[in-house]
Design a protein around this motif. Structure first.
Motif, short mmCIF file in Angstrom:
data_model
loop_
_atom_site.label_atom_id
_atom_site.label_comp_id
_atom_site.label_asym_id
_atom_site.label_seq_id
_atom_site.Cartn_x
_atom_site.Cartn_y
_atom_site.Cartn_z
N GLN A 236 -2.11 8.30 -0.90
CA GLN A 236 -1.33 7.76 0.21
C GLN A 236 -0.03 7.12 -0.26
N ALA A 237 0.48 7.62 -1.37
CA ALA A 237 1.69 7.04 -1.94
C ALA A 237 2.91 7.27 -1.06
N ASP A 238 2.86 8.29 -0.16
CA ASP A 238 4.00 8.55 0.70
C ASP A 238 4.09 7.58 1.87
N ARG A 239 3.03 6.82 2.13
CA ARG A 239 3.03 5.83 3.21
C ARG A 239 3.64 4.53 2.72
N PRO A 240 4.09 3.66 3.65
CA PRO A 240 4.60 2.35 3.23
C PRO A 240 3.54 1.59 2.46
N PRO A 241 3.92 0.86 1.42
CA PRO A 241 2.91 0.14 0.62
C PRO A 241 2.09 -0.83 1.46
N SER B 26 -2.94 -12.13 -7.87
CA SER B 26 -2.25 -10.99 -8.49
C SER B 26 -3.18 -9.78 -8.61
N ALA B 27 -4.46 -10.01 -8.90
CA ALA B 27 -5.40 -8.89 -9.00
C ALA B 27 -5.64 -8.25 -7.64
N LEU C 160 -3.00 0.01 -6.43
CA LEU C 160 -3.58 1.12 -7.18
C LEU C 160 -4.50 1.96 -6.30
N ALA C 161 -5.24 1.33 -5.40
CA ALA C 161 -6.11 2.07 -4.50
C ALA C 161 -5.31 3.00 -3.60
N CYS D 15 -13.69 -7.31 -3.02
CA CYS D 15 -13.09 -7.78 -1.76
C CYS D 15 -12.18 -6.73 -1.16
N ILE D 16 -11.30 -6.17 -1.97
CA ILE D 16 -10.29 -5.24 -1.46
C ILE D 16 -10.89 -3.87 -1.15
N VAL D 17 -11.70 -3.34 -2.07
CA VAL D 17 -12.20 -1.97 -1.90
C VAL D 17 -13.38 -1.93 -0.94
N LEU D 18 -14.44 -2.71 -1.22
CA LEU D 18 -15.63 -2.68 -0.38
C LEU D 18 -15.46 -3.49 0.90
#
Length: 326
Positions: free
Chosen positions: A70-75, A55-56, A63-64, A109-112
């Motif tokens: 980039q909120a206008d792009r597909p999630p 979930s995290a 959130l990134a 993991c996700i960001v870096l």
């Protein structure tokens, strides 16, 4: 004459219906048996770590994307890749991992490991291993199962091999290593369940067998040679394959698409190199289970292995060209 309108789109214009999202969901399905085994051996603590990590990971990627405009792009979360990264990272954690460690590791993991390189396909290292390595170096006592879980009925064969020698693990049978549970990462120490999931991906065509077979042979040959030279000091090959996270590395860490080689010759050779590193780090390094670090170090050499007999896309071999001219 009535004008005809044509729809122009980027290739591939005709494909077999498979998608990256589908591949991620099949990977989750392949990991499900190991997750169930982890909950069986470690109880609700395993379910807590796995649920929090997954979930995290999804929340961090969402959130990134919002914070980077980039909120206008597909999630990004629609492709389920963040869910896979979160589950793989959870498989490397002990059942006693605190909530803050899980959150920090998943964010790394996700960001870096992924987004900083442009997202899916751009990461030079496995995202789950990036977060795992950072947490292991920063909080080794929290990340080492032998230190984090002091009271458990589960055996720790790699720990016994490291500090008591090959004689201490002579009583372990392949059945013990596969079915009776090992002290280690939540899912990484479930060799039978992971092997079933990995073979499922190969049979479904989602995983090419070149790299897994190369890692398997690398572990077998390296440990076999060492055991042949000094059987009283080094463990036999089958033990090295079934103990710890070797099977997890073979099927789910080493064959990561972006960070592993893609050449026909490069893939098996790189797998041999990674398999040899696993045994060398376990034998001479400070970590009892060197598989994750071995894959991480091997990924740093991926550009070098990709230079082995490269072929331009679409170029045919000289034999096929000669047959076409004939």
């Amino acid at each position: 004459m009535k004008d005809t309108l044509y729809t122009v789109s980027s290739p591939p214009s005709w494909h077999n219906g498979r998608s990256f999202r589908g591949m991620m969901w099949e990977t989750l399905l392949a990991l499900a048996p190991a997750a169930l085994m982890a909950v069986y051996f470690y109880g609700l603590d395993a379910a807590r770590v796995i649920g929090l990590s997954c979930s995290a990971a999804v929340a961090t990627e969402y959130l990134a994307q919002r914070f980077t405009g980039q909120a206008d792009r597909p999630p990004f979360i629609n492709d389920a890749n963040a869910l896979v990264i979160g589950l793989l990272f959870a498989f490397l954690l002990p059942a006693t991992a605190p909530w803050w460690l899980v959150l920090i590791g998943v964010a790394l993991c996700i960001v870096l490991g992924k987004l900083i390189f442009g997202g899916v396909g751009g990461n030079p290292l496995h995202p789950a291993l990036v977060g795992w390595a950072a947490c292991t170096i920063s909080w080794p006592a929290r990340m080492t199962p032998d230190l984090a879980v002091l009271q458990t009925p589960l055996a720790s064969p790699l720990f016994e091999l490291k500090y008591y020698g090959a004689a201490a693990i002579a009583a372990y049978t392949p059945q013990d290593l596969c079915l009776n549970g090992q002290l280690g990462g939540l899912g990484a120490a479930q060799p039978l369940a992971l092997a079933i999931g990995g073979l499922y991906l190969i049979l479904r065509g989602r995983l090419r067998p070149c790299i897994p077979l190369g890692v398997l042979v690398g572990v077998f040959l390296t440990s076999g040679c060492m055991h042949f030279v000094a059987p009283q000091e080094f463990a036999p090959p089958l033990f090295q394959i079934l103990a710890g996270s070797t099977v997890f590395a073979i099927f789910f860490l080493a064959p990561e698409h972006a960070s592993s080689p893609s050449g026909r010759w490069a893939m098996p050779l790189w797998g041999l190199f990674a398999g040899a590193l696993i045994v060398i780090i376990r034998t001479y390094g400070v970590y009892t289970d060197g598989a994750p670090f071995a894959i991480l170090l091997a990924e740093l050499t991926t550009p070098l292995f990709d230079r082995i007999r490269p072929r331009a896309f679409g170029k045919r071999s000289s034999q096929k060209q000669g047959a076409a001219h004939a």
